[in-house]
Design an enzyme around this catalytic site. Structure first.
Site, PDB file in Angstrom:
ATOM      1  CG  HIS A   1      -2.543  -4.659 -11.070  1.00 36.33           C
ATOM      2  ND1 HIS A   1      -1.981  -5.079 -12.266  1.00 36.33           N
ATOM      3  CD2 HIS A   1      -1.519  -4.149 -10.326  1.00 36.33           C
ATOM      4  CE1 HIS A   1      -0.692  -4.822 -12.256  1.00 36.33           C
ATOM      5  NE2 HIS A   1      -0.386  -4.255 -11.094  1.00 36.33           N
TER       6      HIS A   1
ATOM      7  N   GLY B   1      -7.747   2.884  -5.466  1.00 35.55           N
ATOM      8  CA  GLY B   1      -8.100   1.985  -6.559  1.00 35.55           C
ATOM      9  C   GLY B   1      -9.527   1.502  -6.523  1.00 35.55           C
TER      10      GLY B   1
END
Length: 362
Positions: free
Chosen positions: A264, A297
């Site tokens: 991530h 993101g």
């Protein structure tokens, strides 16, 4: 995690993109943006055919509004490249700052193939992620399963060795002490059926800063504490997991050399109050360049300590809900002004078009 043979996995082509196409949006697949350049009152988006080896397939799109949503690294690469080339001269110097790894470690525990067969074990049955727990206030662990036949990640597994002095030597000693056990790791046959992944994430304040050198991203230590090379609570949890299933605890092969892995990557074009603090404002507009937006993101400013997909979705939904409808006044304050809380803008067209299937209309 790896798709669904029955079509049940919820993906962009089944939700947002499907609905957008029904409302008249044209999607150009296999198209990679390589530059965004100011052009009159808008921008020229230069693209190439994804994976093309030559200049064939080059196209240019004109747009008044451009949204960067290539994921944290993809968006960063594009912004860095344009900043280095002088294409976007007023871009904030904070591009690459606050790049977050979610402070992660990817660990796991696996059962040897003979034992798995003997006991009839199959960890692929069921939903990919069903639970999570917090061993301490900063650490969050998700047990993860991969579908049958999804064995490629098994090539990354190795012996679990705690951090500290002479870690590579201790890792090598562990491998030498149990040669047959770790030689079997070279075969990933049935790996997903006999392995449980432990995705370890933390919400602590550490970060990297990416820099653009010779067309590549490179990282240096960023704001906050140094990124951890191992997470003690995670290693302890994986050893307990291995005891529970009668298996062997493991980590990524890079861990032994103090190079942690993450699933991530976040940040790098984070929200800030001013260009000195971030790349985009609270409405996801790029400072210094009206009409450019970062909605992915890359705009996330912190380590979340959880899977970031819902946070990214929530930020995107909020940003889009504040856009004006075509031809209507923009309720957001001018770019560069102080933040103001404003009400969402009701869409001028229905979220689900009239010709959508009846199930969706209901």
């Amino acid at each position: 995690m790896t798709g669904c043979r029955h079509g049940a996995k919820n993906t962009l082509v089944k939700n947002y993109l499907w609905l957008a196409e029904r409302l008249g949006v044209e999607v150009h697949p296999r198209t990679t943006a390589v530059a965004v350049r100011p052009s009159g009152s808008g921008y020229r988006v230069e693209t190439v055919r994804t994976g093309a080896w030559s200049r064939r397939g080059r196209r240019v799109f004109e747009a008044d509004q451009v949204v960067f949503a290539a994921g944290a690294l993809g968006t960063q690469r594009l912004l860095h490249a344009m900043q280095a080339g002088g294409t976007l001269p007023h871009l904030s110097g904070r591009v690459g700052a606050l790049t977050r790894t979610n402070s992660e470690a990817i660990l796991g525990a696996g059962v040897k193939r003979p034992a798995a067969r003997r006991h009839g074990l199959d960890f692929t049955e069921g939903v990919a992620i069903t639970s999570s727990f917090h061993p301490d206030e900063h650490t969050h662990i998700e047990p993860v399963r991969y579908g049958r036949g999804s064995n490629v990640m098994g090539f990354l597994q190795s012996a679990l060795v705690d951090g500290g002095p002479r870690r590579p030597l201790r890792w090598l000693a562990t491998m030498v002490a149990h040669p047959l056990t770790y030689l079997r790791l070279l075969s990933v046959r049935d790996w997903s059926s006999r392995t449980v992944i432990a995705l370890v994430m933390q919400s602590v304040d550490n970060s990297l800063t990416t820099r653009y050198q010779r067309g590549r991203l490179r990282t240096v230590q960023g704001h906050g504490a140094p990124n951890p090379t191992w997470i003690p609570a995670g290693n302890e949890a994986v050893r307990l997991l291995a005891d529970e299933i009668g298996g062997i605890p493991g980590g990524a092969v890079t861990d032994a050399f103090n190079v942690p892995m993450t699933a991530h990557i976040l940040g790098g074009a984070a929200i800030g109050a001013t260009p000195a603090e971030g790349v985009v404002d609270a409405y996801h507009r790029v400072f210094g360049h009206p009409g450019l937006h970062v909605v992915d993101g890359a705009a996330v400013a912190a380590n979340l300590g959880v899977n970031p997909s819902l946070t990214i979705t929530a930020q995107a939904e909020r940003a889009m809900s504040l856009w004006p409808n075509k031809g209507e006044p923009d309720p957001r304050p001018p770019l560069g002004s102080a933040y103001e809380r404003i009400a969402p803008v009701a869409p001028a067209t229905p979220a689900v078009p009239p010709h959508a299937p009846a199930a969706l209309r209901r």
